[in-house]
Motif scaffolding. Structure first.
Motif, PDB file in Angstrom:
ATOM      1  N   CYS A   8       0.863  -1.178   0.000  1.00 58.73           N
ATOM      2  CA  CYS A   8       0.000   0.000   0.000  1.00 58.73           C
ATOM      3  C   CYS A   8       0.902   1.232   0.000  1.00 58.73           C
ATOM      4  CB  CYS A   8      -0.898  -0.017   1.236  1.00 58.73           C
ATOM      5  SG  CYS A   8      -1.929   1.440   1.419  1.00 58.73           S
ATOM      6  N   CYS A  10       0.888   3.480   2.006  1.00 56.56           N
ATOM      7  CA  CYS A  10       1.253   3.805   3.389  1.00 56.56           C
ATOM      8  C   CYS A  10       2.386   2.915   3.885  1.00 56.56           C
ATOM      9  CB  CYS A  10       0.039   3.686   4.306  1.00 56.56           C
ATOM     10  SG  CYS A  10      -0.437   1.990   4.681  1.00 56.56           S
ATOM     11  N   HIS A  12       2.279  -0.192   4.263  1.00 58.48           N
ATOM     12  CA  HIS A  12       1.768  -1.454   4.816  1.00 58.48           C
ATOM     13  C   HIS A  12       1.701  -2.474   3.680  1.00 58.48           C
ATOM     14  CE1 HIS A  12      -0.427  -3.895   7.735  1.00 58.48           C
ATOM     15  NE2 HIS A  12      -1.187  -4.291   6.717  1.00 58.48           N
ATOM     16  N   CYS A  27      -6.987  -1.360   2.788  1.00 59.73           N
ATOM     17  CA  CYS A  27      -5.764  -1.532   3.573  1.00 59.73           C
ATOM     18  C   CYS A  27      -6.125  -1.563   5.055  1.00 59.73           C
ATOM     19  CB  CYS A  27      -4.792  -0.385   3.288  1.00 59.73           C
ATOM     20  SG  CYS A  27      -3.364  -0.400   4.375  1.00 59.73           S
ATOM     21  N   ALA A  29      -4.312  -0.999   7.467  1.00 61.73           N
ATOM     22  CA  ALA A  29      -3.563  -0.004   8.236  1.00 61.73           C
ATOM     23  C   ALA A  29      -4.140   1.397   8.064  1.00 61.73           C
ATOM     24  CB  ALA A  29      -2.098  -0.028   7.827  1.00 61.73           C
ATOM     25  N   CYS A  30      -4.371   1.814   6.797  1.00 63.44           N
ATOM     26  CA  CYS A  30      -4.817   3.180   6.580  1.00 63.44           C
ATOM     27  C   CYS A  30      -6.256   3.258   6.060  1.00 63.44           C
ATOM     28  CB  CYS A  30      -3.871   3.899   5.599  1.00 63.44           C
ATOM     29  SG  CYS A  30      -3.900   3.176   3.948  1.00 63.44           S
TER      30      CYS A  30
HETATM   31 ZN   LIG Z   1      -2.367   1.537   3.667  1.00 64.28          ZN
END
Ligand SMILES: [Zn+2]
Length: 171
Positions: A8, A10, A12, A27, A29-30
């Motif tokens: 990703c 980000c 991740h 994702c 994470a984000c």
């Molecule tokens: Zn992400």
């Protein structure tokens, strides 16, 4: 199933399977929606090899096998060794003499009467029978433990063999 690692923006890395090809994944994470490439572009992604996890499992299984086999062997063989130690003769001549000395005349007379009635070929007394049964029981247990120990050793060796072949290859 083989899974791929989709990076990703980000930074991740999202694990995906080929079923997601051409779609989107969120994702974790984000929360951004990340486009999953088409199946033919999957080769560009890093993949988590299916075989790796399987051999990892085999490796753990082999380890468990080795451990359990080893423990079984040690326990069973030491048990058998303990049982194989010649047990003290339960009836010694000293014991008989002491018993006879402690017995009253009436008891001795009774015993003599029983002996003279039954003769030499008398059937084993209940106590003797129990003793015979007990010693053959422990012999059986000891033999069974030896067999278990051998099986444990075989299991440990099989585990060691599996461990040697299934060890995950580090690349
Ligand atoms: Zn992400």
């Amino acid at each position: 199933m083989k899974s791929f690692l989709l990076p990703c923006s980000c930074s991740h890395v999202i694990p995906i399977t080929s079923g997601k090809a051409g779609g989107f994944v969120a994702c974790p994470a984000c929360g951004r929606e990340v486009a999953v490439p088409k199946l033919r572009d999957f080769s560009r992604l890093k993949s988590v090899e299916e075989g790796q996890s399987r051999s990892g499992m085999g490796w753990r299984l082999a380890h468990a096998c080795m451990l359990a086999g080893g423990v079984a062997t040690v326990l069973a063989w030491s048990g058998a060794a303990l049982l194989a130690v010649p047990q003290q003769a339960t009836i010694t001549s000293e014991m008989i003499r002491a018993n006879v000395a402690a017995a009253s005349d009436k008891q001795i007379f009774q015993a003599w009467k029983e002996l003279s009635q039954s003769g030499v070929a008398r059937p084993p007394l209940p106590d003797e029978k129990r003793l015979q049964q007990r010693s053959s029981f422990w012999q059986g247990v000891s033999r069974a433990l030896l067999v278990i120990g051998t099986l444990g050793a075989v299991m440990g060796l099989v585990g060691a063999g599996m461990w040697a072949t299934a060890r995950p290859q580090r690349r």
